[in-house]
Design a protein around this motif. Structure first.
Motif, PDB file in Angstrom:
ATOM      1  N   SER A  26       0.821  -1.218   0.000  1.00 54.69           N
ATOM      2  CA  SER A  26       0.000   0.000   0.000  1.00 54.69           C
ATOM      3  C   SER A  26       0.853   1.265   0.000  1.00 54.69           C
ATOM      4  O   SER A  26       0.338   2.360  -0.221  1.00 54.69           O
ATOM      5  CB  SER A  26      -0.923   0.016   1.223  1.00 54.69           C
ATOM      6  N   LYS A  27       2.169   1.086   0.288  1.00 51.25           N
ATOM      7  CA  LYS A  27       3.106   2.229   0.318  1.00 51.25           C
ATOM      8  C   LYS A  27       2.618   3.317   1.283  1.00 51.25           C
ATOM      9  O   LYS A  27       2.718   4.517   1.006  1.00 51.25           O
ATOM     10  CB  LYS A  27       3.299   2.805  -1.081  1.00 51.25           C
ATOM     11  N   SER A  28       2.076   2.897   2.407  1.00 47.69           N
ATOM     12  CA  SER A  28       1.573   3.848   3.394  1.00 47.69           C
ATOM     13  C   SER A  28       1.500   3.167   4.751  1.00 47.69           C
ATOM     14  O   SER A  28       1.610   1.948   4.867  1.00 47.69           O
ATOM     15  CB  SER A  28       0.183   4.356   2.992  1.00 47.69           C
ATOM     16  N   ARG A  29       1.280   3.972   5.775  1.00 43.91           N
ATOM     17  CA  ARG A  29       1.138   3.429   7.121  1.00 43.91           C
ATOM     18  C   ARG A  29      -0.147   2.619   7.238  1.00 43.91           C
ATOM     19  O   ARG A  29      -1.141   2.910   6.572  1.00 43.91           O
ATOM     20  CB  ARG A  29       1.141   4.560   8.144  1.00 43.91           C
ATOM     21  N   ALA A  30      -0.110   1.615   8.110  1.00 43.46           N
ATOM     22  CA  ALA A  30      -1.285   0.760   8.269  1.00 43.46           C
ATOM     23  C   ALA A  30      -1.402   0.291   9.717  1.00 43.46           C
ATOM     24  O   ALA A  30      -0.417   0.216  10.448  1.00 43.46           O
ATOM     25  CB  ALA A  30      -1.196  -0.441   7.337  1.00 43.46           C
ATOM     26  N   VAL A  31      -2.635  -0.008  10.108  1.00 41.01           N
ATOM     27  CA  VAL A  31      -2.912  -0.656  11.384  1.00 41.01           C
ATOM     28  C   VAL A  31      -3.588  -1.979  11.048  1.00 41.01           C
ATOM     29  O   VAL A  31      -4.662  -1.991  10.433  1.00 41.01           O
ATOM     30  CB  VAL A  31      -3.836   0.201  12.271  1.00 41.01           C
ATOM     31  N   ILE A  32      -2.965  -3.085  11.397  1.00 43.15           N
ATOM     32  CA  ILE A  32      -3.478  -4.403  11.069  1.00 43.15           C
ATOM     33  C   ILE A  32      -3.539  -5.248  12.340  1.00 43.15           C
ATOM     34  O   ILE A  32      -2.507  -5.601  12.912  1.00 43.15           O
ATOM     35  CB  ILE A  32      -2.599  -5.116  10.015  1.00 43.15           C
ATOM     36  N   GLU A  33      -4.741  -5.539  12.793  1.00 37.42           N
ATOM     37  CA  GLU A  33      -4.947  -6.423  13.937  1.00 37.42           C
ATOM     38  C   GLU A  33      -5.706  -7.639  13.431  1.00 37.42           C
ATOM     39  O   GLU A  33      -6.934  -7.700  13.494  1.00 37.42           O
ATOM     40  CB  GLU A  33      -5.731  -5.710  15.036  1.00 37.42           C
ATOM     41  N   ALA A  34      -4.963  -8.599  12.881  1.00 36.25           N
ATOM     42  CA  ALA A  34      -5.563  -9.736  12.187  1.00 36.25           C
ATOM     43  C   ALA A  34      -6.142 -10.754  13.169  1.00 36.25           C
ATOM     44  O   ALA A  34      -5.592 -11.832  13.391  1.00 36.25           O
ATOM     45  CB  ALA A  34      -4.533 -10.391  11.280  1.00 36.25           C
ATOM     46  N   LYS A  35      -7.281 -10.384  13.755  1.00 38.62           N
ATOM     47  CA  LYS A  35      -8.021 -11.263  14.652  1.00 38.62           C
ATOM     48  C   LYS A  35      -9.481 -10.844  14.609  1.00 38.62           C
ATOM     49  O   LYS A  35      -9.811  -9.732  14.152  1.00 38.62           O
ATOM     50  CB  LYS A  35      -7.479 -11.155  16.078  1.00 38.62           C
ATOM     51  N   ARG A  36     -10.349 -11.709  15.044  1.00 38.37           N
ATOM     52  CA  ARG A  36     -11.775 -11.390  15.030  1.00 38.37           C
ATOM     53  C   ARG A  36     -12.038 -10.132  15.850  1.00 38.37           C
ATOM     54  O   ARG A  36     -11.677 -10.042  17.027  1.00 38.37           O
ATOM     55  CB  ARG A  36     -12.575 -12.570  15.599  1.00 38.37           C
ATOM     56  N   GLY A  37     -12.622  -9.120  15.243  1.00 39.41           N
ATOM     57  CA  GLY A  37     -12.873  -7.849  15.904  1.00 39.41           C
ATOM     58  C   GLY A  37     -11.697  -6.897  15.851  1.00 39.41           C
ATOM     59  O   GLY A  37     -11.792  -5.771  16.340  1.00 39.41           O
ATOM     60  N   GLY A  38     -10.574  -7.341  15.240  1.00 39.71           N
ATOM     61  CA  GLY A  38      -9.388  -6.505  15.139  1.00 39.71           C
ATOM     62  C   GLY A  38      -9.558  -5.371  14.147  1.00 39.71           C
ATOM     63  O   GLY A  38     -10.298  -5.476  13.173  1.00 39.71           O
ATOM     64  N   LYS A  39      -8.870  -4.263  14.383  1.00 39.51           N
ATOM     65  CA  LYS A  39      -9.007  -3.078  13.549  1.00 39.51           C
ATOM     66  C   LYS A  39      -8.146  -3.167  12.293  1.00 39.51           C
ATOM     67  O   LYS A  39      -7.091  -3.808  12.267  1.00 39.51           O
ATOM     68  CB  LYS A  39      -8.623  -1.826  14.333  1.00 39.51           C
ATOM     69  N   LEU A  40      -8.619  -2.492  11.263  1.00 38.14           N
ATOM     70  CA  LEU A  40      -7.922  -2.401   9.985  1.00 38.14           C
ATOM     71  C   LEU A  40      -7.869  -0.939   9.574  1.00 38.14           C
ATOM     72  O   LEU A  40      -8.888  -0.238   9.621  1.00 38.14           O
ATOM     73  CB  LEU A  40      -8.661  -3.214   8.915  1.00 38.14           C
ATOM     74  N   GLN A  41      -6.676  -0.462   9.199  1.00 39.67           N
ATOM     75  CA  GLN A  41      -6.543   0.914   8.722  1.00 39.67           C
ATOM     76  C   GLN A  41      -5.436   0.945   7.672  1.00 39.67           C
ATOM     77  O   GLN A  41      -4.324   0.467   7.920  1.00 39.67           O
ATOM     78  CB  GLN A  41      -6.201   1.845   9.873  1.00 39.67           C
TER      79      GLN A  41
END
Length: 337
Positions: free
Chosen positions: A234-249
């Motif tokens: 994505s060539k950008s900052r990200a928030v990845i919480e790969a779990k059920r209910g986890g946040k994605l940005q």
């Protein structure tokens, strides 16, 4: 003074939670200037045309001056917009590979003129490449006009959600329709409605895409669930919480969401939205990984996309996800060798 029960019904506060602008009679105004600037940039920058002469692309929104607003009066919406826009474009000659650049001027986009009648002029820096300029003047201008139509469509649908408030009568009718619909197969655009809150239904569509990747399913799955890999493609900052209910940005917050289901190497389901979508509206994204030894077929089902954002959402997945993941996989393969 009118007697109790004999006043003009437009003046009477109905039995509704907000008791605001009853029957939509009063003048309300919403400033669309900031929203419009972002929408115009989203729709225009990246537009590309390709033909015998070469390839041209809108590379930048150099200048956008003006304003836009939407007003509600007596239950009707009235739009005002006036824009002066300058776009930058770049082009590459097909045979020689020479690079050229120029500008696209839209001096007066306003409600006074139809989009087809709006003046659009194309210029180019000095030098060869007139074939590209002519190509941009014809095919490129056609694409720009379509993007302007999409902007006006979004202004009159996406931006105005909630401006015409439901009355007691229309709210009851809406609930009856939704109750009837719930007895059948619910369409993608219908969301659960409580008796306490009457919202505005958003026209939605479903997008289906698939692509084949030169990668085993395990590797491709990890690209969508590992922060470092998401940031690479994505060539950008990200928030990845790969779990059920986890946040994605992703894309510096332009895309946000939540992981709903993760079945390793087989399926990912997410709530997913773009920043410019109607407030708190999410689509449901299902990614299915079909392992074929050294390759994996990725099937995307995107349900609940606002109809006015269909093209931009499709482009987001095709260009900013799939194409960039192909590049990342190729780079990984080269580095391994």
């Amino acid at each position: 003074m009118a007697k109790w029960g004999q006043g003009d019904p437009r003046w009477i506060v109905e039995e509704r939670a907000d008791a605001t602008n009853v029957n939509n009679w009063h003048w309300t105004e919403r400033d669309a200037t900031g929203w419009s600037r972002r929408k115009l940039e989203q729709l225009l920058v990246g537009l590309a045309v390709e033909g015998a002469a070469g390839r041209c692309e809108i590379s930048a929104l150099k200048r956008v001056e003006g304003e836009a607003s939407c007003n509600s009066r007596k239950g009707k919406l009235i739009f005002f917009y006036e824009w002066s826009i300058t776009l930058g474009w770049t082009g590459t000659m097909k045979e020689s590979g020479e690079k050229h650049e120029g500008s696209v001027e839209i001096p007066n986009l306003s409600e006074e003129n139809e989009v087809d009648d709006t003046e659009i002029s194309v210029s180019k820096k000095e030098g060869d490449g007139d074939m590209l300029k002519d190509f941009m003047r014809t095919e490129g201008t056609s694409k720009v006009r379509q993007a302007l139509r999409d902007y006006l469509k979004a202004l009159k649908t996406e931006f105005t959600l909630g401006m015409i408030l439901p009355t007691k009568t229309s709210a009851g009718q809406e609930l009856a329709v939704k109750k009837k619909s719930s007895e059948k197969n619910m369409q993608d655009s219908v969301l659960p409605v409580s008796l306490d809150t009457i919202g505005v239904r958003i026209p939605t569509v479903k997008i289906l895409l698939k692509d084949m990747f030169d990668s085993p399913a395990e590797e491709l799955y990890s690209i969508f669930t590992t922060k470092e890999l998401v940031q690479k493609f994505s060539k950008s900052r990200a928030v990845i919480e790969a779990k059920r209910g986890g946040k994605l940005q992703m894309f510096d917050g332009y895309v946000t969401g939540e992981y709903v289901e993760l079945l390793p190497n087989q399926r990912i389901i997410m709530k997913w939205r773009c920043r410019n979508w109607p407030y708190e509206h999410y689509a449901t994204i299902a990614l299915n990984f079909k392992d074929q030894a050294t390759q994996t077929e990725l099937q995307l089902e995107c349900k609940g996309v606002p109809a006015c954002n269909e093209d931009s959402t499709r482009q987001c997945w095709q260009k900013q996800h799939f194409e960039e993941i192909h590049v990342l996989l190729q780079q990984t393969k080269v580095n391994a060798e």
